[in-house]
Design an enzyme around this catalytic site. Structure first.
Site, PDB file in Angstrom:
ATOM      1  N   CYS A 174      -0.060   3.214   8.154  1.00 47.05           N
ATOM      2  CA  CYS A 174       0.554   2.317   8.737  1.00 47.05           C
ATOM      3  C   CYS A 174       0.731   0.657   8.443  1.00 47.05           C
ATOM      4  O   CYS A 174      -0.265  -0.179   9.195  1.00 47.05           O
ATOM      5  CB  CYS A 174       1.762   1.617   9.985  1.00 47.05           C
ATOM      6  SG  CYS A 174       1.903   3.823   9.741  1.00 47.05           S
TER       7      CYS A 174
ATOM      8  N   GLU B  56       0.472  -0.687  -0.739  1.00 50.58           N
ATOM      9  CA  GLU B  56       0.317   0.262  -0.053  1.00 50.58           C
ATOM     10  C   GLU B  56       0.978   1.328  -0.365  1.00 50.58           C
ATOM     11  O   GLU B  56       1.708   1.013   0.274  1.00 50.58           O
ATOM     12  CB  GLU B  56      -0.964   0.236   0.894  1.00 50.58           C
ATOM     13  CG  GLU B  56      -0.138  -0.091   2.403  1.00 50.58           C
ATOM     14  CD  GLU B  56      -1.199  -0.128   3.676  1.00 50.58           C
ATOM     15  OE1 GLU B  56      -1.998  -0.684   3.779  1.00 50.58           O
ATOM     16  OE2 GLU B  56      -0.547   0.848   4.623  1.00 50.58           O
TER      17      GLU B  56
ATOM     18  N   CYS C 284       3.410   8.725   0.472  1.00 52.81           N
ATOM     19  CA  CYS C 284       4.455   7.660   1.898  1.00 52.81           C
ATOM     20  C   CYS C 284       4.395   6.240   1.102  1.00 52.81           C
ATOM     21  O   CYS C 284       3.272   5.798   0.489  1.00 52.81           O
ATOM     22  CB  CYS C 284       3.318   7.308   2.625  1.00 52.81           C
ATOM     23  SG  CYS C 284       3.564   6.022   4.545  1.00 52.81           S
TER      24      CYS C 284
ATOM     25  N   CYS D 235       6.483  -3.999  16.047  1.00 51.52           N
ATOM     26  CA  CYS D 235       6.737  -3.228  17.106  1.00 51.52           C
ATOM     27  C   CYS D 235       4.786  -3.615  17.115  1.00 51.52           C
ATOM     28  O   CYS D 235       4.380  -4.279  15.784  1.00 51.52           O
ATOM     29  CB  CYS D 235       6.387  -2.182  16.376  1.00 51.52           C
ATOM     30  SG  CYS D 235       7.858  -0.827  15.977  1.00 51.52           S
TER      31      CYS D 235
ATOM     32  N   CYS E 137       6.444  -6.495   7.905  1.00 50.15           N
ATOM     33  CA  CYS E 137       8.359  -6.363   8.588  1.00 50.15           C
ATOM     34  C   CYS E 137       8.533  -7.059   9.311  1.00 50.15           C
ATOM     35  O   CYS E 137       7.446  -7.653   9.545  1.00 50.15           O
ATOM     36  CB  CYS E 137       7.731  -4.677   8.840  1.00 50.15           C
ATOM     37  SG  CYS E 137       8.984  -3.520   9.609  1.00 50.15           S
TER      38      CYS E 137
ATOM     39  N   CYS F  43       1.215  -1.898  15.647  1.00 46.69           N
ATOM     40  CA  CYS F  43       1.634  -1.574  14.142  1.00 46.69           C
ATOM     41  C   CYS F  43       0.896  -2.955  13.197  1.00 46.69           C
ATOM     42  O   CYS F  43       1.410  -4.083  13.638  1.00 46.69           O
ATOM     43  CB  CYS F  43       3.133  -1.245  13.799  1.00 46.69           C
ATOM     44  SG  CYS F  43       3.362  -1.376  12.344  1.00 46.69           S
TER      45      CYS F  43
HETATM   46  N1  SAH Z   1       9.650   1.391  10.284  1.00 46.73           N
HETATM   47  C1  SAH Z   1      10.115   2.169   9.541  1.00 46.73           C
HETATM   48  C2  SAH Z   1       8.681   3.100   9.113  1.00 46.73           C
HETATM   49  C3  SAH Z   1       7.174   2.230   9.318  1.00 46.73           C
HETATM   50  S1  SAH Z   1       6.548   2.881  10.181  1.00 46.73           S
HETATM   51  C4  SAH Z   1       9.955   2.937  11.268  1.00 46.73           C
HETATM   52  O1  SAH Z   1       9.858   2.540  12.283  1.00 46.73           O
HETATM   53  O2  SAH Z   1      10.127   3.873  11.674  1.00 46.73           O
HETATM   54  C5  SAH Z   1       6.422   4.201  10.608  1.00 46.73           C
HETATM   55  C6  SAH Z   1       6.055   5.874  11.488  1.00 46.73           C
HETATM   56  O3  SAH Z   1       4.198   4.841  12.115  1.00 46.73           O
HETATM   57  C7  SAH Z   1       6.431   4.730  12.792  1.00 46.73           C
HETATM   58  O4  SAH Z   1       6.883   5.968  13.745  1.00 46.73           O
HETATM   59  C8  SAH Z   1       5.299   3.776  12.806  1.00 46.73           C
HETATM   60  O5  SAH Z   1       5.962   3.780  14.685  1.00 46.73           O
HETATM   61  C9  SAH Z   1       4.996   4.588  12.947  1.00 46.73           C
HETATM   62  N2  SAH Z   1       3.521   3.175  13.690  1.00 46.73           N
HETATM   63  C10 SAH Z   1       3.035   2.654  13.071  1.00 46.73           C
HETATM   64  N3  SAH Z   1       2.128   2.122  13.616  1.00 46.73           N
HETATM   65  C11 SAH Z   1       0.821   3.277  13.571  1.00 46.73           C
HETATM   66  C12 SAH Z   1      -0.105   3.092  14.467  1.00 46.73           C
HETATM   67  N4  SAH Z   1      -0.794   2.401  14.803  1.00 46.73           N
HETATM   68  N5  SAH Z   1      -0.192   4.447  14.663  1.00 46.73           N
HETATM   69  C13 SAH Z   1       0.615   5.147  14.996  1.00 46.73           C
HETATM   70  N6  SAH Z   1       1.539   5.355  14.640  1.00 46.73           N
HETATM   71  C14 SAH Z   1       2.544   4.175  13.858  1.00 46.73           C
END
Ligand code: SAH
Length: 349
Positions: A334, A93, A106, A117, A113, A120
């Site tokens: 995300c 996406e 974006c 986290c 991944c 996410c």
């Molecule tokens: N892997 C990279 C980039 C992808 S995520 C990273 O970790 O930075 C882009 C951003 O969105 C990151 O800061 C991630 O932690 C955040 N993110 C992921 N899921 C989220 C959610 N459900 N709500 C808010 N931010 C989120």
């Protein structure tokens, strides 16, 4: 034999490739122009190439072209989410966002991944594979073609950990900033990482003008470990050391991302703790109210809690913005659209 991924070649590689096919070197610039300026996806559309060369390319190359599977626009009409199908049927996406200062996309850097986290949606199914440079480029190219609008900014904040796909990321940046292609300014590119420290040093030494964003989401290691497994590998102090090096080497100010989860990391003591650690760094903090995903029980902080957090950081002289929640009505956070698509198609068998 593996086919040549022609859209991922830079000019020099394309030149020697064409010479090896027995054709003239200058053809490389024409082909590069077709792919990266005219945004053509089919060799047959490259009308200034001989029929013979076109046939050779078709026999020998793989031309990446993403297929639009789904498109969703939010109510405010400033965000459009795209679901693309790759040649191996996997889906990724991308999100188009219209701002006053220009259009931004974006992009995803991997299918899935492996960073895990907890908040996410992209982490849930693990890593399927890396994206190649042409697949990163094509997310932007297809959107530009579909909308007939130019994209001036790119954020690598979609699915995937870009620094976990390092070489492909660097090639992608080389191609999108090429003055013979889209000629995008490095300053208009942001790469977001959960903090792979060794790769941050390596990236600094590339001396690119891109913005580095660090997903911190916590003010101490114990707190960070609760939601981010990567915190078991690298400490916040190691990350901040690497950030200092990045700033000193490139002159580019670091962005810290802090997604606020109610009752988990949004308490005022954490704002003070965070400020204490980053105030000496030349940085900017982006506060993001967490976008709840249905697989987890995380709730986003109230707007008054977000403001309190912001005010504390500002008292320490830190530059803070609260990220506008664009497109949360269309699963734009995300990996959520991809996740809901995959869930749906699996249910349908
Ligand atoms: N892997 C990279 C980039 C992808 S995520 C990273 O970790 O930075 C882009 C951003 O969105 C990151 O800061 C991630 O932690 C955040 N993110 C992921 N899921 C989220 C959610 N459900 N709500 C808010 N931010 C989120």
């Amino acid at each position: 034999m593996e086919r040549t991924d022609i859209k991922s070649l830079n000019i020099e590689e394309l030149e020697s490739y064409i010479e090896n096919l027995g054709d003239k070197k200058f053809r490389a610039k024409q082909i590069f122009d077709w792919f990266h300026v005219k945004l053509v996806s089919h060799i047959d559309d490259m009308t200034n190439l001989s029929k013979n060369l076109r046939q050779q390319l078709k026999d020998d190359c793989q031309v990446t072209s993403l297929k639009i599977l789904r498109k969703q626009e939010n109510k405010a009409k400033d965000t459009i989410k795209y679901l693309f199908e790759l040649h191996d049927k996997r889906v990724i996406e991308s999100v188009f966002m219209r701002y006053k200062h220009g259009n931004s996309v974006c992009i995803s850097s991997q299918v899935g991944c492996r960073m895990g986290c907890k908040f996410c949606a992209s982490a849930i199914g693990g890593l399927e594979r890396n994206l190649i440079p042409s697949e990163m480029l094509d997310q932007i190219y297809q959107i530009q073609k579909d909308l007939g609008e130019r994209v001036s900014n790119v954020v690598v904040m979609g699915t995937g950990e870009p620094l976990d796909n390092y070489d492909n990321l660097i090639r992608f940046i080389e191609l999108i900033t090429s003055d013979k292609g889209q000629n995008m300014s490095g300053r208009n590119i942001t790469v977001s990482t959960c903090g792979l420290v060794d790769k941050i040093y390596k990236l600094a030494d590339e001396k690119l003008q891109i913005t580095l964003a660090i997903s911190l989401h916590a003010s101490n290691d114990e707190l960070r470990k609760q939601t981010m497994p990567i915190a078991n590998r690298y400490s916040i102090s190691e990350i901040l050391e690497a950030c200092k090096y990045y700033f000193n080497t490139t002159g580019r100010r670091i962005t810290f991302e802090y997604s606020l989860i109610s009752g988990v990391n949004d308490q005022e003591e954490y704002a003070h703790e965070l400020a204490g650690k980053i105030k000496s760094l030349n940085s900017h903090v982006n506060l993001i109210p967490i976008n709840p995903i249905k697989e987890r029980d995380f709730k986003h902080s109230t707007s008054s809690q977000v403001s309190k957090f912001k005010n504390i950081l500002e008292k320490y002289g830190i530059n803070v913005t609260i990220r506008r929640e664009m497109g949360s009505d269309i699963d734009a956070a995300c990996g959520q659209l991809r996740k809901s698509y995959v869930d749906e198609t699996t249910r349908q068998g």
